[in-house]
Design a protein around this motif. Structure first.
Motif, PDB file in Angstrom:
ATOM      1  N   GLU A  25     -14.673 -33.031 -36.942  1.00 34.37           N
ATOM      2  CA  GLU A  25     -13.816 -34.088 -37.476  1.00 34.37           C
ATOM      3  C   GLU A  25     -14.707 -35.182 -38.045  1.00 34.37           C
ATOM      4  O   GLU A  25     -15.534 -35.746 -37.326  1.00 34.37           O
ATOM      5  CB  GLU A  25     -12.915 -34.652 -36.380  1.00 34.37           C
ATOM      6  CG  GLU A  25     -11.965 -33.616 -35.812  1.00 34.37           C
ATOM      7  CD  GLU A  25     -11.130 -34.118 -34.657  1.00 34.37           C
ATOM      8  OE1 GLU A  25     -11.496 -35.151 -34.035  1.00 34.37           O
ATOM      9  OE2 GLU A  25     -10.116 -33.481 -34.352  1.00 34.37           O
ATOM     10  N   ASP A  26     -14.561 -35.438 -39.339  1.00 34.76           N
ATOM     11  CA  ASP A  26     -15.400 -36.408 -40.036  1.00 34.76           C
ATOM     12  C   ASP A  26     -14.584 -37.530 -40.643  1.00 34.76           C
ATOM     13  O   ASP A  26     -13.400 -37.357 -40.946  1.00 34.76           O
ATOM     14  CB  ASP A  26     -16.143 -35.747 -41.209  1.00 34.76           C
ATOM     15  CG  ASP A  26     -17.333 -34.910 -40.803  1.00 34.76           C
ATOM     16  OD1 ASP A  26     -17.707 -34.906 -39.614  1.00 34.76           O
ATOM     17  OD2 ASP A  26     -17.896 -34.250 -41.698  1.00 34.76           O
TER      18      ASP A  26
ATOM     19  N   LEU B  56     -18.010 -22.803 -42.297  1.00 35.62           N
ATOM     20  CA  LEU B  56     -16.951 -23.799 -42.270  1.00 35.62           C
ATOM     21  C   LEU B  56     -15.683 -23.219 -42.883  1.00 35.62           C
ATOM     22  O   LEU B  56     -15.737 -22.564 -43.917  1.00 35.62           O
ATOM     23  CB  LEU B  56     -17.410 -25.026 -43.066  1.00 35.62           C
ATOM     24  CG  LEU B  56     -16.462 -26.212 -43.079  1.00 35.62           C
ATOM     25  CD1 LEU B  56     -17.253 -27.494 -42.877  1.00 35.62           C
ATOM     26  CD2 LEU B  56     -15.691 -26.278 -44.376  1.00 35.62           C
ATOM     27  N   SER B  57     -14.547 -23.470 -42.230  1.00 34.83           N
ATOM     28  CA  SER B  57     -13.269 -22.986 -42.758  1.00 34.83           C
ATOM     29  C   SER B  57     -12.152 -23.961 -42.400  1.00 34.83           C
ATOM     30  O   SER B  57     -12.334 -24.887 -41.623  1.00 34.83           O
ATOM     31  CB  SER B  57     -12.953 -21.588 -42.201  1.00 34.83           C
ATOM     32  OG  SER B  57     -12.714 -21.662 -40.812  1.00 34.83           O
TER      33      SER B  57
ATOM     34  N   ALA C  96     -12.223 -29.525 -39.783  1.00 34.95           N
ATOM     35  CA  ALA C  96     -12.512 -28.144 -40.142  1.00 34.95           C
ATOM     36  C   ALA C  96     -12.982 -27.381 -38.907  1.00 34.95           C
ATOM     37  O   ALA C  96     -13.449 -27.975 -37.932  1.00 34.95           O
ATOM     38  CB  ALA C  96     -13.591 -28.081 -41.215  1.00 34.95           C
ATOM     39  N   TYR C  97     -12.851 -26.082 -38.977  1.00 34.95           N
ATOM     40  CA  TYR C  97     -13.441 -25.215 -37.970  1.00 34.95           C
ATOM     41  C   TYR C  97     -14.835 -24.857 -38.449  1.00 34.95           C
ATOM     42  O   TYR C  97     -15.050 -24.598 -39.632  1.00 34.95           O
ATOM     43  CB  TYR C  97     -12.628 -23.934 -37.793  1.00 34.95           C
ATOM     44  CG  TYR C  97     -11.211 -24.155 -37.345  1.00 34.95           C
ATOM     45  CD1 TYR C  97     -10.890 -25.111 -36.385  1.00 34.95           C
ATOM     46  CD2 TYR C  97     -10.182 -23.403 -37.884  1.00 34.95           C
ATOM     47  CE1 TYR C  97      -9.585 -25.312 -35.974  1.00 34.95           C
ATOM     48  CE2 TYR C  97      -8.873 -23.590 -37.477  1.00 34.95           C
ATOM     49  CZ  TYR C  97      -8.577 -24.543 -36.522  1.00 34.95           C
ATOM     50  OH  TYR C  97      -7.290 -24.729 -36.130  1.00 34.95           O
ATOM     51  N   VAL C  98     -15.794 -24.836 -37.516  1.00 29.51           N
ATOM     52  CA  VAL C  98     -17.148 -24.412 -37.845  1.00 29.51           C
ATOM     53  C   VAL C  98     -17.573 -23.381 -36.805  1.00 29.51           C
ATOM     54  O   VAL C  98     -17.644 -23.687 -35.610  1.00 29.51           O
ATOM     55  CB  VAL C  98     -18.145 -25.589 -37.877  1.00 29.51           C
ATOM     56  CG1 VAL C  98     -19.547 -25.089 -38.232  1.00 29.51           C
ATOM     57  CG2 VAL C  98     -17.689 -26.656 -38.869  1.00 29.51           C
TER      58      VAL C  98
ATOM     59  N   ALA D  59     -20.680 -27.373 -48.195  1.00 33.61           N
ATOM     60  CA  ALA D  59     -21.524 -26.192 -48.396  1.00 33.61           C
ATOM     61  C   ALA D  59     -22.984 -26.611 -48.491  1.00 33.61           C
ATOM     62  O   ALA D  59     -23.861 -26.022 -47.834  1.00 33.61           O
ATOM     63  CB  ALA D  59     -21.094 -25.428 -49.644  1.00 33.61           C
ATOM     64  N   ARG D  60     -23.258 -27.633 -49.274  1.00 32.58           N
ATOM     65  CA  ARG D  60     -24.644 -28.102 -49.416  1.00 32.58           C
ATOM     66  C   ARG D  60     -25.179 -28.647 -48.092  1.00 32.58           C
ATOM     67  O   ARG D  60     -26.344 -28.435 -47.746  1.00 32.58           O
ATOM     68  CB  ARG D  60     -24.736 -29.148 -50.518  1.00 32.58           C
ATOM     69  CG  ARG D  60     -24.521 -28.546 -51.892  1.00 32.58           C
ATOM     70  CD  ARG D  60     -24.534 -29.612 -52.993  1.00 32.58           C
ATOM     71  NE  ARG D  60     -24.162 -29.034 -54.258  1.00 32.58           N
ATOM     72  CZ  ARG D  60     -24.976 -28.349 -55.042  1.00 32.58           C
ATOM     73  NH1 ARG D  60     -26.225 -28.156 -54.666  1.00 32.58           N
ATOM     74  NH2 ARG D  60     -24.555 -27.854 -56.191  1.00 32.58           N
ATOM     75  N   GLN D  61     -24.329 -29.353 -47.345  1.00 29.16           N
ATOM     76  CA  GLN D  61     -24.756 -29.897 -46.056  1.00 29.16           C
ATOM     77  C   GLN D  61     -25.100 -28.775 -45.078  1.00 29.16           C
ATOM     78  O   GLN D  61     -26.127 -28.814 -44.400  1.00 29.16           O
ATOM     79  CB  GLN D  61     -23.668 -30.800 -45.473  1.00 29.16           C
ATOM     80  CG  GLN D  61     -24.115 -31.501 -44.205  1.00 29.16           C
ATOM     81  CD  GLN D  61     -23.014 -32.308 -43.577  1.00 29.16           C
ATOM     82  OE1 GLN D  61     -21.970 -31.756 -43.243  1.00 29.16           O
ATOM     83  NE2 GLN D  61     -23.241 -33.606 -43.422  1.00 29.16           N
ATOM     84  N   MET D  62     -24.244 -27.754 -45.004  1.00 26.78           N
ATOM     85  CA  MET D  62     -24.488 -26.639 -44.084  1.00 26.78           C
ATOM     86  C   MET D  62     -25.715 -25.827 -44.516  1.00 26.78           C
ATOM     87  O   MET D  62     -26.495 -25.388 -43.675  1.00 26.78           O
ATOM     88  CB  MET D  62     -23.258 -25.740 -43.983  1.00 26.78           C
ATOM     89  CG  MET D  62     -21.998 -26.423 -43.477  1.00 26.78           C
ATOM     90  SD  MET D  62     -22.185 -27.125 -41.832  1.00 26.78           S
ATOM     91  CE  MET D  62     -20.974 -28.427 -41.891  1.00 26.78           C
ATOM     92  N   HIS D  63     -25.894 -25.649 -45.823  1.00 23.20           N
ATOM     93  CA  HIS D  63     -27.084 -24.949 -46.312  1.00 23.20           C
ATOM     94  C   HIS D  63     -28.347 -25.726 -45.947  1.00 23.20           C
ATOM     95  O   HIS D  63     -29.363 -25.133 -45.572  1.00 23.20           O
ATOM     96  CB  HIS D  63     -27.017 -24.737 -47.830  1.00 23.20           C
ATOM     97  CG  HIS D  63     -26.153 -23.608 -48.236  1.00 23.20           C
ATOM     98  ND1 HIS D  63     -26.611 -22.329 -48.405  1.00 23.20           N
ATOM     99  CD2 HIS D  63     -24.821 -23.567 -48.503  1.00 23.20           C
ATOM    100  CE1 HIS D  63     -25.617 -21.540 -48.767  1.00 23.20           C
ATOM    101  NE2 HIS D  63     -24.518 -22.268 -48.829  1.00 23.20           N
ATOM    102  N   ALA D  64     -28.309 -27.048 -46.056  1.00 23.53           N
ATOM    103  CA  ALA D  64     -29.465 -27.872 -45.687  1.00 23.53           C
ATOM    104  C   ALA D  64     -29.769 -27.723 -44.201  1.00 23.53           C
ATOM    105  O   ALA D  64     -30.931 -27.565 -43.809  1.00 23.53           O
ATOM    106  CB  ALA D  64     -29.218 -29.332 -46.050  1.00 23.53           C
ATOM    107  N   ALA D  65     -28.727 -27.767 -43.369  1.00 22.41           N
ATOM    108  CA  ALA D  65     -28.932 -27.614 -41.923  1.00 22.41           C
ATOM    109  C   ALA D  65     -29.514 -26.242 -41.607  1.00 22.41           C
ATOM    110  O   ALA D  65     -30.492 -26.130 -40.856  1.00 22.41           O
ATOM    111  CB  ALA D  65     -27.608 -27.820 -41.177  1.00 22.41           C
TER     112      ALA D  65
END
Length: 149
Positions: free
Chosen positions: A119-120, A80-81, A97-99, A19-25
């Protein structure tokens, strides 16, 4: 991240990390986004001509992409889900995850922009997580092909 985390606590910490990573992006916090990757990270996508290697190259690419998007007057949100987590032999975690990327143009309606699978491989560092390898697979493009060296 302490090894003693329960599976539920680990999963929650990963959800918070993403969540924090996606918010930063999405918020154009280039440094915060880049700092979620290891120094020697490898980022691959079937939308790129080759891998992006290293945190500083991710930082530079993220800055360029953000500037172009802002110039076009577009806002993007990463949704992300379906996060799945698998433990790797070296203590790292494999996540999948799906994004869905939603795009909203200036004075426009939101619309689905891209559907991807992310995929990470994530590693525990400094009380948190960092991505050491990421594959982003766009649904509208042919699969990523591994070429043996």
């Amino acid at each position: 991240m302490p090894v003693s985390l329960t599976a539920a606590a680990r999963r929650q910490s990963l959800l918070d990390f993403y969540a924090r990573q996606m918010h930063a992006a999405d918020g154009d916090d280039v440094d915060a986004y880049a700092d979620t990757f290891t120094e020697d990270t490898v980022f691959r996508s079937n939308a790129l001509p080759g891998p992006v290697q290293g945190r500083e190259k991710i930082r530079a690419a993220t800055r360029r992409l953000g500037e172009a998007r802002r110039a076009d007057g577009v806002v993007r949100r990463h949704l992300l889900s379906s996060l799945a987590v698998t433990e790797l032999a070296d203590g790292a975690l494999a996540t999948r995850a799906y994004v869905l990327l939603v795009e909203t143009a200036r004075e426009g309606a939101p619309q689905a922009y891209l559907s991807t699978v992310m995929e990470d491989e994530v590693v525990a560092v400094d009380g948190g997580w960092r991505v050491r390898r990421r594959d982003v697979l766009r649904d509208d493009l042919p699969p990523l092909v591994d070429v043996a060296a």
